[in-house]
Design a protein around this motif. Structure first.
Motif, PDB file in Angstrom:
ATOM      1  N   ALA A  43       0.831  -1.210   0.000  1.00  0.00           N
ATOM      2  CA  ALA A  43       0.000   0.000   0.000  1.00  0.00           C
ATOM      3  C   ALA A  43       0.859   1.251   0.000  1.00  0.00           C
ATOM      4  O   ALA A  43       0.587   2.218  -0.725  1.00  0.00           O
ATOM      5  CB  ALA A  43      -0.935  -0.016   1.209  1.00  0.00           C
ATOM      6  N   GLN A  44       1.941   1.240   0.797  1.00  0.00           N
ATOM      7  CA  GLN A  44       2.812   2.419   0.822  1.00  0.00           C
ATOM      8  C   GLN A  44       3.502   2.619  -0.517  1.00  0.00           C
ATOM      9  O   GLN A  44       3.796   3.744  -0.907  1.00  0.00           O
ATOM     10  CB  GLN A  44       3.820   2.330   1.974  1.00  0.00           C
ATOM     11  N   LEU A  45       3.770   1.524  -1.227  1.00  0.00           N
ATOM     12  CA  LEU A  45       4.374   1.647  -2.556  1.00  0.00           C
ATOM     13  C   LEU A  45       3.473   2.456  -3.474  1.00  0.00           C
ATOM     14  O   LEU A  45       3.920   3.427  -4.106  1.00  0.00           O
ATOM     15  CB  LEU A  45       4.612   0.252  -3.150  1.00  0.00           C
ATOM     16  N   ILE A  95      13.493  -2.369  -5.756  1.00  0.00           N
ATOM     17  CA  ILE A  95      13.784  -1.428  -6.840  1.00  0.00           C
ATOM     18  C   ILE A  95      13.231  -1.944  -8.168  1.00  0.00           C
ATOM     19  O   ILE A  95      12.527  -1.231  -8.892  1.00  0.00           O
ATOM     20  CB  ILE A  95      15.300  -1.163  -6.933  1.00  0.00           C
ATOM     21  N   ASN A  96      13.547  -3.186  -8.492  1.00  0.00           N
ATOM     22  CA  ASN A  96      13.076  -3.755  -9.756  1.00  0.00           C
ATOM     23  C   ASN A  96      11.565  -3.980  -9.743  1.00  0.00           C
ATOM     24  O   ASN A  96      10.894  -3.840 -10.771  1.00  0.00           O
ATOM     25  CB  ASN A  96      13.796  -5.070 -10.039  1.00  0.00           C
ATOM     26  N   TYR A  97      11.035  -4.339  -8.593  1.00  0.00           N
ATOM     27  CA  TYR A  97       9.593  -4.525  -8.443  1.00  0.00           C
ATOM     28  C   TYR A  97       8.870  -3.215  -8.748  1.00  0.00           C
ATOM     29  O   TYR A  97       7.910  -3.164  -9.519  1.00  0.00           O
ATOM     30  CB  TYR A  97       9.293  -4.999  -7.025  1.00  0.00           C
ATOM     31  N   GLN A  98       9.346  -2.138  -8.125  1.00  0.00           N
ATOM     32  CA  GLN A  98       8.732  -0.826  -8.351  1.00  0.00           C
ATOM     33  C   GLN A  98       8.866  -0.399  -9.804  1.00  0.00           C
ATOM     34  O   GLN A  98       7.923   0.148 -10.389  1.00  0.00           O
ATOM     35  CB  GLN A  98       9.350   0.215  -7.429  1.00  0.00           C
ATOM     36  N   LYS A  99      10.028  -0.636 -10.393  1.00  0.00           N
ATOM     37  CA  LYS A  99      10.218  -0.275 -11.798  1.00  0.00           C
ATOM     38  C   LYS A  99       9.233  -1.012 -12.694  1.00  0.00           C
ATOM     39  O   LYS A  99       8.670  -0.433 -13.637  1.00  0.00           O
ATOM     40  CB  LYS A  99      11.650  -0.590 -12.235  1.00  0.00           C
ATOM     41  N   VAL A 149       6.270  -2.147 -11.845  1.00  0.00           N
ATOM     42  CA  VAL A 149       4.938  -1.574 -11.612  1.00  0.00           C
ATOM     43  C   VAL A 149       4.797  -0.248 -12.352  1.00  0.00           C
ATOM     44  O   VAL A 149       3.799  -0.009 -13.044  1.00  0.00           O
ATOM     45  CB  VAL A 149       4.687  -1.394 -10.102  1.00  0.00           C
ATOM     46  N   GLU A 150       5.784   0.632 -12.221  1.00  0.00           N
ATOM     47  CA  GLU A 150       5.711   1.937 -12.873  1.00  0.00           C
ATOM     48  C   GLU A 150       5.669   1.804 -14.389  1.00  0.00           C
ATOM     49  O   GLU A 150       4.871   2.472 -15.057  1.00  0.00           O
ATOM     50  CB  GLU A 150       6.921   2.781 -12.456  1.00  0.00           C
ATOM     51  N   LYS A 151       6.500   0.951 -14.937  1.00  0.00           N
ATOM     52  CA  LYS A 151       6.533   0.748 -16.387  1.00  0.00           C
ATOM     53  C   LYS A 151       5.180   0.247 -16.889  1.00  0.00           C
ATOM     54  O   LYS A 151       4.658   0.734 -17.902  1.00  0.00           O
ATOM     55  CB  LYS A 151       7.629  -0.246 -16.750  1.00  0.00           C
ATOM     56  N   PHE A 152       4.607  -0.690 -16.184  1.00  0.00           N
ATOM     57  CA  PHE A 152       3.319  -1.251 -16.583  1.00  0.00           C
ATOM     58  C   PHE A 152       2.213  -0.195 -16.523  1.00  0.00           C
ATOM     59  O   PHE A 152       1.417  -0.070 -17.460  1.00  0.00           O
ATOM     60  CB  PHE A 152       2.966  -2.424 -15.692  1.00  0.00           C
TER      61      PHE A 152
END
Length: 299
Positions: A102-104, A285-289, A291-294
Protein backbone atom coordinates in the motif's frame (compact mmCIF):
# COMPACT_ATOMS: atom_id res chain seq x y z
CA UNK A 1 -27.02 -53.69 4.18
CA UNK A 2 -29.04 -50.48 3.74
CA UNK A 3 -28.22 -49.52 7.33
CA UNK A 4 -24.50 -50.02 6.68
CA UNK A 5 -24.67 -47.93 3.50
CA UNK A 6 -26.42 -45.13 5.40
CA UNK A 7 -23.79 -45.21 8.15
CA UNK A 8 -20.98 -45.09 5.56
CA UNK A 9 -22.60 -42.15 3.77
CA UNK A 10 -23.00 -40.29 7.06
CA UNK A 11 -19.36 -40.88 7.93
CA UNK A 12 -18.27 -39.71 4.48
CA UNK A 13 -20.39 -36.57 4.82
CA UNK A 14 -18.96 -35.83 8.26
CA UNK A 15 -15.44 -36.28 6.94
CA UNK A 16 -16.01 -34.00 3.95
CA UNK A 17 -17.57 -31.37 6.18
CA UNK A 18 -14.55 -31.53 8.48
CA UNK A 19 -12.23 -31.04 5.51
CA UNK A 20 -14.37 -28.11 4.33
CA UNK A 21 -14.13 -26.38 7.69
CA UNK A 22 -10.39 -26.96 7.84
CA UNK A 23 -9.63 -25.39 4.48
CA UNK A 24 -12.27 -22.66 4.32
CA UNK A 25 -13.16 -21.34 7.75
CA UNK A 26 -11.95 -17.97 9.01
CA UNK A 27 -8.33 -18.14 10.12
CA UNK A 28 -7.57 -21.47 8.43
CA UNK A 29 -3.92 -22.51 8.21
CA UNK A 30 -4.56 -25.09 5.51
CA UNK A 31 -2.32 -23.39 2.94
CA UNK A 32 0.49 -22.68 5.35
CA UNK A 33 -0.58 -19.06 5.77
CA UNK A 34 2.04 -18.13 8.40
CA UNK A 35 4.33 -15.75 6.48
CA UNK A 36 8.07 -16.41 6.40
CA UNK A 37 10.34 -13.98 8.22
CA UNK A 38 12.01 -12.20 5.31
CA UNK A 39 14.42 -9.30 5.78
CA UNK A 40 13.15 -6.30 3.83
CA UNK A 41 15.24 -4.03 1.65
CA UNK A 42 16.58 -0.93 3.46
CA UNK A 43 14.01 1.81 3.91
CA UNK A 44 10.86 -0.27 3.35
CA UNK A 45 10.00 -0.60 7.05
CA UNK A 46 10.41 3.16 7.56
CA UNK A 47 8.22 3.99 4.56
CA UNK A 48 5.56 1.56 5.73
CA UNK A 49 5.57 3.01 9.24
CA UNK A 50 5.18 6.51 7.80
CA UNK A 51 2.28 5.34 5.64
CA UNK A 52 0.51 3.81 8.65
CA UNK A 53 0.60 7.15 10.46
CA UNK A 54 -1.38 8.84 7.69
CA UNK A 55 -5.10 9.41 8.31
CA UNK A 56 -7.33 6.72 6.84
CA UNK A 57 -11.07 6.84 6.33
CA UNK A 58 -13.03 3.72 7.20
CA UNK A 59 -15.59 2.59 4.63
CA UNK A 60 -18.31 -0.01 5.11
CA UNK A 61 -20.62 -1.79 2.67
CA UNK A 62 -22.81 -4.91 2.60
CA UNK A 63 -21.98 -7.81 0.35
CA UNK A 64 -24.66 -8.32 -2.26
CA UNK A 65 -23.68 -11.99 -2.29
CA UNK A 66 -24.62 -12.82 1.30
CA UNK A 67 -25.25 -9.51 3.12
CA UNK A 68 -22.12 -9.73 5.27
CA UNK A 69 -20.64 -6.43 6.43
CA UNK A 70 -17.39 -5.52 4.72
CA UNK A 71 -14.81 -2.91 5.75
CA UNK A 72 -12.08 -1.00 3.97
CA UNK A 73 -9.71 1.90 4.60
CA UNK A 74 -9.14 4.76 2.16
CA UNK A 75 -5.90 6.74 2.14
CA UNK A 76 -5.92 9.89 0.04
CA UNK A 77 -2.83 10.62 -2.05
CA UNK A 78 -0.37 13.38 -1.15
CA UNK A 79 -1.42 15.37 -4.19
CA UNK A 80 -4.98 15.29 -5.59
CA UNK A 81 -5.47 12.48 -8.10
CA UNK A 82 -8.40 10.68 -9.67
CA UNK A 83 -6.74 7.24 -9.60
CA UNK A 84 -7.20 4.72 -6.79
CA UNK A 85 -5.50 1.38 -6.27
CA UNK A 86 -7.69 -1.23 -4.56
CA UNK A 87 -5.57 -3.78 -2.70
CA UNK A 88 -6.94 -7.30 -2.17
CA UNK A 89 -5.18 -9.47 0.40
CA UNK A 90 -4.68 -13.21 0.47
CA UNK A 91 -5.72 -16.32 2.37
CA UNK A 92 -6.30 -16.16 6.15
CA UNK A 93 -4.81 -12.67 6.60
CA UNK A 94 -6.30 -9.17 6.42
CA UNK A 95 -5.59 -5.82 4.76
CA UNK A 96 -2.60 -5.19 7.03
CA UNK A 97 -0.68 -7.94 5.27
CA UNK A 98 -0.35 -5.58 2.29
CA UNK A 99 0.61 -2.40 4.14
CA UNK A 100 4.06 -2.56 2.58
CA UNK A 101 2.51 -2.70 -0.90
CA UNK A 102 0.00 0.00 0.00
CA UNK A 103 2.81 2.42 0.82
CA UNK A 104 4.37 1.65 -2.56
CA UNK A 105 1.29 2.80 -4.43
CA UNK A 106 0.78 5.72 -2.06
CA UNK A 107 4.33 6.92 -2.67
CA UNK A 108 3.80 6.54 -6.41
CA UNK A 109 1.06 9.14 -6.09
CA UNK A 110 -2.14 7.09 -5.96
CA UNK A 111 -5.08 6.95 -3.60
CA UNK A 112 -5.22 3.59 -1.82
CA UNK A 113 -8.22 1.51 -0.76
CA UNK A 114 -7.34 -1.48 1.43
CA UNK A 115 -10.18 -3.95 1.91
CA UNK A 116 -10.80 -6.70 4.42
CA UNK A 117 -12.25 -9.69 2.58
CA UNK A 118 -15.07 -11.75 4.01
CA UNK A 119 -14.02 -13.83 7.02
CA UNK A 120 -10.97 -11.60 7.49
CA UNK A 121 -10.07 -8.70 9.75
CA UNK A 122 -13.01 -6.50 10.67
CA UNK A 123 -15.30 -7.84 7.93
CA UNK A 124 -17.89 -10.42 8.92
CA UNK A 125 -18.32 -13.90 7.49
CA UNK A 126 -17.41 -17.45 8.45
CA UNK A 127 -15.91 -18.79 5.24
CA UNK A 128 -13.28 -17.69 2.74
CA UNK A 129 -14.12 -17.97 -0.95
CA UNK A 130 -10.75 -18.78 -2.59
CA UNK A 131 -11.26 -15.72 -4.77
CA UNK A 132 -14.81 -16.43 -5.97
CA UNK A 133 -16.82 -14.76 -3.19
CA UNK A 134 -14.14 -12.10 -2.92
CA UNK A 135 -14.43 -11.30 -6.64
CA UNK A 136 -18.15 -10.65 -6.26
CA UNK A 137 -17.50 -8.42 -3.26
CA UNK A 138 -14.78 -6.62 -5.20
CA UNK A 139 -17.41 -5.56 -7.74
CA UNK A 140 -19.35 -4.05 -4.82
CA UNK A 141 -16.23 -2.15 -3.71
CA UNK A 142 -15.61 -0.88 -7.24
CA UNK A 143 -19.21 0.35 -7.42
CA UNK A 144 -18.88 1.98 -4.01
CA UNK A 145 -15.71 3.77 -5.09
CA UNK A 146 -17.42 4.95 -8.28
CA UNK A 147 -20.40 6.20 -6.29
CA UNK A 148 -18.17 8.21 -3.96
CA UNK A 149 -15.74 9.35 -6.66
CA UNK A 150 -17.55 9.17 -10.05
CA UNK A 151 -14.54 10.21 -12.15
CA UNK A 152 -12.13 7.80 -10.52
CA UNK A 153 -9.84 5.53 -12.52
CA UNK A 154 -9.28 2.20 -10.79
CA UNK A 155 -6.28 -0.12 -10.59
CA UNK A 156 -6.60 -3.52 -8.91
CA UNK A 157 -3.75 -5.15 -7.00
CA UNK A 158 -4.10 -8.63 -5.52
CA UNK A 159 -1.72 -10.99 -3.75
CA UNK A 160 -2.10 -14.79 -3.64
CA UNK A 161 -5.83 -15.43 -3.11
CA UNK A 162 -6.23 -11.72 -3.74
CA UNK A 163 -4.44 -12.21 -7.05
CA UNK A 164 -6.94 -14.94 -7.91
CA UNK A 165 -9.68 -12.51 -6.93
CA UNK A 166 -8.58 -9.76 -9.32
CA UNK A 167 -8.14 -12.24 -12.16
CA UNK A 168 -11.56 -13.79 -11.57
CA UNK A 169 -13.24 -10.38 -11.60
CA UNK A 170 -11.43 -9.17 -14.72
CA UNK A 171 -14.07 -10.15 -17.34
CA UNK A 172 -16.79 -8.49 -15.27
CA UNK A 173 -15.26 -5.03 -14.80
CA UNK A 174 -14.10 -4.09 -18.29
CA UNK A 175 -14.69 -0.35 -18.64
CA UNK A 176 -14.55 0.19 -14.87
CA UNK A 177 -10.96 -0.88 -14.20
CA UNK A 178 -7.92 0.56 -15.95
CA UNK A 179 -5.29 -2.05 -15.06
CA UNK A 180 -4.71 -5.14 -12.91
CA UNK A 181 -1.60 -6.32 -11.05
CA UNK A 182 -1.54 -9.87 -9.72
CA UNK A 183 1.23 -11.07 -7.41
CA UNK A 184 1.62 -14.82 -6.76
CA UNK A 185 -1.77 -15.90 -8.04
CA UNK A 186 -2.90 -19.48 -8.66
CA UNK A 187 -4.53 -21.01 -11.73
CA UNK A 188 -7.68 -22.28 -9.99
CA UNK A 189 -9.02 -23.29 -6.60
CA UNK A 190 -8.99 -26.95 -7.56
CA UNK A 191 -5.38 -26.71 -8.72
CA UNK A 192 -4.08 -25.03 -5.57
CA UNK A 193 -5.95 -27.38 -3.26
CA UNK A 194 -4.69 -30.39 -5.22
CA UNK A 195 -1.14 -29.04 -5.02
CA UNK A 196 -1.26 -28.60 -1.23
CA UNK A 197 -3.10 -31.85 -0.62
CA UNK A 198 -0.30 -33.71 -2.37
CA UNK A 199 2.71 -31.68 -1.22
CA UNK A 200 1.75 -30.93 2.38
CA UNK A 201 -0.51 -33.80 3.33
CA UNK A 202 0.43 -36.50 0.78
CA UNK A 203 -3.19 -36.89 -0.27
CA UNK A 204 -4.06 -37.41 -3.92
CA UNK A 205 -7.49 -37.28 -5.42
CA UNK A 206 -9.71 -34.86 -7.28
CA UNK A 207 -12.68 -36.86 -6.01
CA UNK A 208 -11.94 -35.66 -2.48
CA UNK A 209 -11.76 -32.04 -3.62
CA UNK A 210 -14.97 -32.41 -5.63
CA UNK A 211 -16.67 -33.79 -2.54
CA UNK A 212 -15.48 -30.88 -0.40
CA UNK A 213 -16.59 -28.55 -3.20
CA UNK A 214 -20.16 -29.80 -2.72
CA UNK A 215 -20.02 -28.78 0.94
CA UNK A 216 -18.58 -25.43 -0.11
CA UNK A 217 -21.65 -24.91 -2.28
CA UNK A 218 -24.00 -25.90 0.53
CA UNK A 219 -22.31 -23.89 3.29
CA UNK A 220 -20.45 -21.06 1.51
CA UNK A 221 -22.47 -20.69 -1.69
CA UNK A 222 -20.05 -21.69 -4.46
CA UNK A 223 -18.41 -24.67 -6.14
CA UNK A 224 -14.64 -24.70 -6.46
CA UNK A 225 -14.96 -24.95 -10.21
CA UNK A 226 -16.37 -21.41 -10.23
CA UNK A 227 -12.96 -20.08 -9.16
CA UNK A 228 -10.96 -20.82 -12.30
CA UNK A 229 -8.57 -17.97 -13.14
CA UNK A 230 -7.48 -19.40 -16.47
CA UNK A 231 -11.06 -19.46 -17.74
CA UNK A 232 -11.53 -15.89 -16.54
CA UNK A 233 -8.38 -14.65 -18.26
CA UNK A 234 -9.51 -16.06 -21.60
CA UNK A 235 -12.40 -13.54 -21.46
CA UNK A 236 -10.37 -10.64 -20.04
CA UNK A 237 -9.57 -7.43 -21.96
CA UNK A 238 -7.93 -5.40 -19.18
CA UNK A 239 -4.09 -5.04 -19.11
CA UNK A 240 -2.47 -7.28 -16.48
CA UNK A 241 0.98 -7.36 -14.88
CA UNK A 242 1.91 -10.87 -13.69
CA UNK A 243 4.37 -10.96 -10.78
CA UNK A 244 5.82 -14.05 -9.10
CA UNK A 245 8.84 -15.34 -7.22
CA UNK A 246 10.68 -18.38 -8.54
CA UNK A 247 11.13 -19.73 -5.00
CA UNK A 248 7.42 -19.65 -4.21
CA UNK A 249 6.32 -23.02 -2.84
CA UNK A 250 2.94 -21.83 -1.56
CA UNK A 251 1.75 -21.07 -5.08
CA UNK A 252 4.26 -22.74 -7.41
CA UNK A 253 5.94 -20.59 -10.03
CA UNK A 254 4.71 -22.93 -12.76
CA UNK A 255 1.20 -21.57 -12.22
CA UNK A 256 2.33 -18.07 -13.17
CA UNK A 257 3.73 -19.40 -16.41
CA UNK A 258 0.38 -21.00 -17.25
CA UNK A 259 -1.57 -17.85 -16.34
CA UNK A 260 0.64 -15.65 -18.50
CA UNK A 261 -0.23 -17.63 -21.62
CA UNK A 262 -4.00 -17.19 -21.17
CA UNK A 263 -6.04 -14.65 -23.08
CA UNK A 264 -5.36 -11.96 -25.65
CA UNK A 265 -4.79 -8.69 -23.82
CA UNK A 266 -1.86 -6.42 -23.00
CA UNK A 267 0.32 -8.17 -20.45
CA UNK A 268 3.72 -7.84 -18.84
CA UNK A 269 5.70 -10.12 -16.55
CA UNK A 270 7.99 -9.62 -13.56
CA UNK A 271 9.97 -12.45 -11.98
CA UNK A 272 12.16 -12.43 -8.86
CA UNK A 273 13.99 -14.97 -6.71
CA UNK A 274 11.53 -14.33 -3.89
CA UNK A 275 9.23 -16.62 -1.96
CA UNK A 276 5.47 -16.26 -1.75
CA UNK A 277 4.35 -12.60 -2.01
CA UNK A 278 7.78 -11.45 -0.88
CA UNK A 279 9.32 -10.29 -4.16
CA UNK A 280 8.90 -6.64 -3.19
CA UNK A 281 10.64 -7.26 0.14
CA UNK A 282 13.91 -8.40 -1.44
CA UNK A 283 13.84 -6.78 -4.89
CA UNK A 284 11.99 -3.53 -4.23
CA UNK A 285 13.78 -1.43 -6.84
CA UNK A 286 13.08 -3.76 -9.76
CA UNK A 287 9.59 -4.52 -8.44
CA UNK A 288 8.73 -0.83 -8.35
CA UNK A 289 10.22 -0.27 -11.80
CA UNK A 290 8.06 -3.07 -13.20
CA UNK A 291 4.94 -1.57 -11.61
CA UNK A 292 5.71 1.94 -12.87
CA UNK A 293 6.53 0.75 -16.39
CA UNK A 294 3.32 -1.25 -16.58
CA UNK A 295 1.09 1.54 -15.28
CA UNK A 296 2.61 4.07 -17.67
CA UNK A 297 2.18 1.98 -20.80
CA UNK A 298 -1.19 3.48 -21.78
CA UNK A 299 -0.93 6.92 -20.24
Amino acid sequence: MIFIIIIVLILVALGLNKFFLYIQKRGSSALGSNPPNIKRDPGLDKKTAEFLRIEKKEWKIKSKFNQNELYAWFTEAKQPTNTTVILVHGFAVDHNSLNIHAQLFYNLGYNVLQIDNQAAGKSSGKYMGYGYIESLDLIDWIDELKNRRPNEEIILFGASMGAATVMLVSPKVDGKVKAIIEDSGYTSTKDILSYHAQNMYHIKGRWLINGISLFSKIRAGFFYGQADCMKALKKNKIPILFMHGQNDFTVPFEMEEKLYTCGKFFKEKYVSQGVHIRSYYIDSINYQKAVEKFLQHDQ
